[in-house]
Design an enzyme around this catalytic site. Structure first.
Site, short mmCIF file in Angstrom:
data_model
loop_
_atom_site.label_atom_id
_atom_site.label_comp_id
_atom_site.label_asym_id
_atom_site.label_seq_id
_atom_site.Cartn_x
_atom_site.Cartn_y
_atom_site.Cartn_z
N GLY A 22 0.81 -1.21 0.00
CA GLY A 22 0.00 0.00 0.00
C GLY A 22 0.84 1.26 0.00
O GLY A 22 0.50 2.24 0.67
N ALA A 23 1.92 1.25 -0.79
CA ALA A 23 2.91 2.33 -0.68
C ALA A 23 2.74 3.44 -1.70
O ALA A 23 3.63 4.27 -1.85
CB ALA A 23 4.32 1.74 -0.81
N GLY A 28 1.75 4.52 3.66
CA GLY A 28 2.66 3.64 2.93
C GLY A 28 3.66 4.43 2.10
O GLY A 28 4.85 4.10 2.05
N TYR A 172 -13.79 -3.57 11.12
CA TYR A 172 -12.47 -2.93 11.08
C TYR A 172 -11.70 -3.24 12.36
O TYR A 172 -10.52 -3.59 12.33
CB TYR A 172 -12.60 -1.42 10.89
CG TYR A 172 -11.28 -0.70 10.84
CD1 TYR A 172 -10.43 -0.84 9.74
CD2 TYR A 172 -10.87 0.13 11.87
CE1 TYR A 172 -9.21 -0.18 9.68
CE2 TYR A 172 -9.65 0.80 11.82
CZ TYR A 172 -8.83 0.64 10.72
OH TYR A 172 -7.62 1.30 10.67
#
Length: 300
Positions: A22-23, A28, A172
């Site tokens: 997730g960069a 990220g 979540y």
């Protein structure tokens, strides 16, 4: 290092290979950018390669992009195979990607989206890459949790996929609690093996990122209104992860978060997670269920 840890305290990272999920945006991006700036060879493991490529172009250093869709176990396996082929050794795996407060949806494999993405996808990826980390002295697996692991959170073993009823906040919380339980169980297994690899967790406090876009409508307006007062920018939110990933004093099984009141904002420090996150029996049960659901068996 001073008592207030900042990005300036990140040691030289030349020679280290870091994979950050997730960069391409948010936390990220800030994590990968800081690691690359200190000399690490960084792989942006992202779902959207075009966005990842644009993100890489904004970074300095040795940065590449690998497609990874955590909502698909086939994609996780493909990404792991590509990473294994490209990198005989991996020094750092940062399990950062995630979704938050999404409407009821399932992954391609039929898992509830938040649990499947935030926990099961990373569980599988870690298991498939671990033998690239184990031979590397000082290697680390850093998994990003959340203050949300305390909010309406439990591991619902009788309904992990929320098929009977659904709560965005509860789902979540379950996924972020699972991140911590996974970290603690992984560390116990690594220690039992005598491995130098360690598992560490971190959380960003309340960071101003795109994750809030899925917040329920009733929450979104207050969050946006109060954001300047209660959130911190991604570069600050990434500091606990960066400390967990690079500080030589870090020990396996530790948890880092912001040092301010309520762990909402501030420079990173060692923190503790909720009492239920330390439940050994639940950790082991979650590990076993995760292996069964993903079909991935870890070398530890």
């Amino acid at each position: 290092m001073g008592t207030t840890w900042t990005a300036h305290d990140i040691p030289d990272q030349h020679g280290r290979v870091a994979v950050v999920t997730g960069a391409n945006t948010g936390l990220g991006f800030a994590t990968a950018d800081a690691l690359a700036a200190r000399g690490a060879t960084v792989v942006l493991a992202v779902r959207d390669v075009d966005k990842g490529t644009r993100a890489a172009a904004r970074m300095t250093g040795d940065v590449t992009v690998q497609r990874l869709d955590l909502t698909s176990l086939d994609s996780v396996r493909d990404a792991a195979a590509a990473l294994r082929e490209a990198h005989p050794r991996i020094d750092l795996l940062v399990n950062n990607a995630g979704v938050m407060y999404t409407p009821r949806q399932t992954t391609r494999d039929g898992f509830e989206l938040q649990f499947g993405t935030n926990h099961l996808g990373h569980f599988a990826l870690t298991g498939l890459l671990l033998d690239r980390l184990l031979p590397v002295p000082g290697s680390r697996v850093v998994t990003v949790s959340s203050v949300g692991h305390r909010i309406r959170a439990a591991i619902h073993f009788d309904d992990l996929q929320w098929e009977r009823s659904y709560s965005r906040v509860g789902a979540y919380g379950q996924s972020k609690l699972a991140n911590l339980m996974f970290t603690y169980e992984l560390q116990r297994r690594l220690a039992a093996r005598g491995a130098s690899t360690v598992a560490v967790a971190a959380h960003p406090g309340v960071a101003d990122t795109e994750l809030v876009r899925n917040s329920p409508t009733a929450l979104r307006a207050p969050v946006e209104l109060l954001a300047p007062l209660v959130t911190q920018p991604p570069a600050m939110g990434a500091l606990p992860t960066l400390r967990a990933a690079t500080d030589p004093a870090v020990l396996g099984g530790q948890y880092y978060g912001p040092g301010g009141r309520g762990e909402v904002r501030g420079n990173p420090r060692l923190v503790t997670s909720s009492p239920q996150s330390y439940d050994l029996a639940a950790q082991r049960r979650l590990w076993a269920v995760s292996e069964e659901l993903t079909g991935v068996t870890s070398p530890v």
